[in-house]
Scaffold this active site. Structure first.
Site, PDB file in Angstrom:
ATOM      1  N   CYS A 130     148.267 146.279 -17.336  1.00  0.00           N
ATOM      2  CA  CYS A 130     148.468 144.825 -16.560  1.00  0.00           C
ATOM      3  C   CYS A 130     147.747 144.174 -17.712  1.00  0.00           C
ATOM      4  O   CYS A 130     146.798 144.024 -18.441  1.00  0.00           O
ATOM      5  CB  CYS A 130     147.093 143.904 -15.492  1.00  0.00           C
ATOM      6  SG  CYS A 130     147.401 142.717 -15.076  1.00  0.00           S
ATOM      7  N   CYS A 133     145.912 140.808 -16.965  1.00  0.00           N
ATOM      8  CA  CYS A 133     144.638 141.173 -15.819  1.00  0.00           C
ATOM      9  C   CYS A 133     143.681 141.477 -17.638  1.00  0.00           C
ATOM     10  O   CYS A 133     142.565 141.114 -17.157  1.00  0.00           O
ATOM     11  CB  CYS A 133     144.844 142.000 -15.078  1.00  0.00           C
ATOM     12  SG  CYS A 133     146.013 141.634 -13.924  1.00  0.00           S
ATOM     13  N   ASP A 134     144.169 142.550 -18.628  1.00  0.00           N
ATOM     14  CA  ASP A 134     142.371 143.781 -18.978  1.00  0.00           C
ATOM     15  C   ASP A 134     142.875 142.710 -21.210  1.00  0.00           C
ATOM     16  O   ASP A 134     142.086 143.073 -21.504  1.00  0.00           O
ATOM     17  CB  ASP A 134     143.117 145.116 -19.012  1.00  0.00           C
ATOM     18  CG  ASP A 134     142.683 145.282 -18.060  1.00  0.00           C
ATOM     19  OD1 ASP A 134     142.242 144.394 -16.788  1.00  0.00           O
ATOM     20  OD2 ASP A 134     143.673 146.056 -17.097  1.00  0.00           O
TER      21      ASP A 134
END
Ligand code: NAP
Length: 302
Positions: A130, A133-134
């Site tokens: 992701c 997300c990261d």
């Protein structure tokens, strides 16, 4: 008989459990594993859930479950094998059958894995599924993205904004993703495209340090130093038990709009398992709340 059965205990299922308890519906949550939280329990840090910057996925999952427990939600660990979708809905599990007036499917999806050496060991330590997300953790570093669909192209563009260099590795010369995204990728100076190419191995001592890439056209192999390896080769929804029950799209996702209504009245789908654009914790939690609102309306009318 229950008013409502929620299948799945990730963010969508747990949000639904909280809303169902508050609506005083007699509710059962069926979860396949003994640890609630869904996909996030394998995420090292979640930085895009409102109010919890930098929280570990495991801790956030635990907090969601504790919230549902505090409101008295009933949980049973049992894998669902099928559903009878009559007026009374019957949920079959390996342990027992359960009846309800309405069902919320919140079984989520799993990221497809590459299955190469180092991927599993370094998952959460540089291997990510992701970018939104990261990605922020890799600002100023070289990273790689693997895949050729919309998600891989969008991830490469997203990461190129903050990373020094993005290696985009795709197994074919043609991209599956949208042409406009491909054009943007091709005109972004810090994205280097490797095709037709595959990742043979992800290397690192505790954290990702490099990837081994083979050009399958020429057979040449090179090792690229990267701190992040973003795998974007598609998702697989957990809907095997729903074939012939509700409408699924060609990817296996439950066809349902923002109102979470499926093709069968009284069956709702919340979170990553349904057709939607943005699959994240915050949208899954919102779906759980929406699904209970419509389930409650359905239960009242039937
Ligand atoms: P996808 O479209 O299925 O693409 C997966 C990509 O991964 C493909 O390029 C595929 O290669 C590659 N791949 C699959 N298995 C692989 C393996 N084992 N090793 C190496 N490569 C592998 O999946 P997605 O990009 O996650 O998108 C999912 C859906 O969401 C799609 O329908 C997409 O259009 C949609 N979406 C839309 C938008 C948008 O509208 N902006 C944004 C995001 C997602 P091949 O091409 O060779 O098969």
């Amino acid at each position: 008989m229950y008013d409502l059965i929620i299948i799945g205990s990730g963010p969508a299922g747990l949000a639904a459990a909280i809303y169902a308890q508050r609506a005083m519906l007699k509710t059962l949550v069926l979860e396949a594993s003994y640890v609630s939280g869904g996909q996030i329990i394998n995420t090292y840090e979640i930085d895009n859930y409102l109010g919890f910057p930098g929280e570990s996925g495991m801790e956030l999952g635990k907090a969601f479950r504790e919230h549902a427990d505090k409101l008295g939600a009933e949980f049973v660990t049992a894998r669902v094998t099928g559903i009878d979708a009559g007026d009374v809905k019957v949920v079959h599990t390996k342990k027992a059958d359960y009846e309800a007036k309405a069902i919320i499917i919140a079984t989520g999806a799993v990221n497809r894995k590459l299955g190469v050496a180092g991927e599993e060991e370094l998952s959460g330590s540089g291997v990510s599924y992701c970018a939104t997300c990261d990605g922020a953790f890799f600002k100023g570093s070289d990273v790689a993205v693997c895949g050729g669909g919309d998600v891989a192209l969008e991830d490469a563009l997203y990461l190129a904004r903050g990373c020094t260099k993005v290696h985009l590795i795709h197994r074919r010369d043609e991209f599956r993703g949208a042409k406009c995204l491909e054009d943007q990728v091709r005109s972004t100076s810090n994205i280097e495209i490797h095709t037709p190419a595959v990742i043979k191995e992800i290397k690192g001592n505790g954290v990702v340090e490099s990837i081994v890439v083979e050009n399958t056209g020429t057979g040449s192999v090179e090792e690229l130093p990267v701190k992040g390896a973003f795998i974007a080769v598609g998702m697989t929804p957990n809907t095997g038990f729903l074939k012939g029950v509700v409408e699924l799209n060609e990817g296996g996702y439950v066809v349902a709009g923002e109102d979470t209504k499926t093709s069968v009245p009284g069956i709702f789908a919340a979170g990553d398992v349904r057709t939607k654009r943005l699959r994240q914790v915050i949208t899954a939690a919102a779906d759980g709340a929406v699904a209970v609102t419509y389930a409650e309306e359905y239960i009242r009318e039937h």
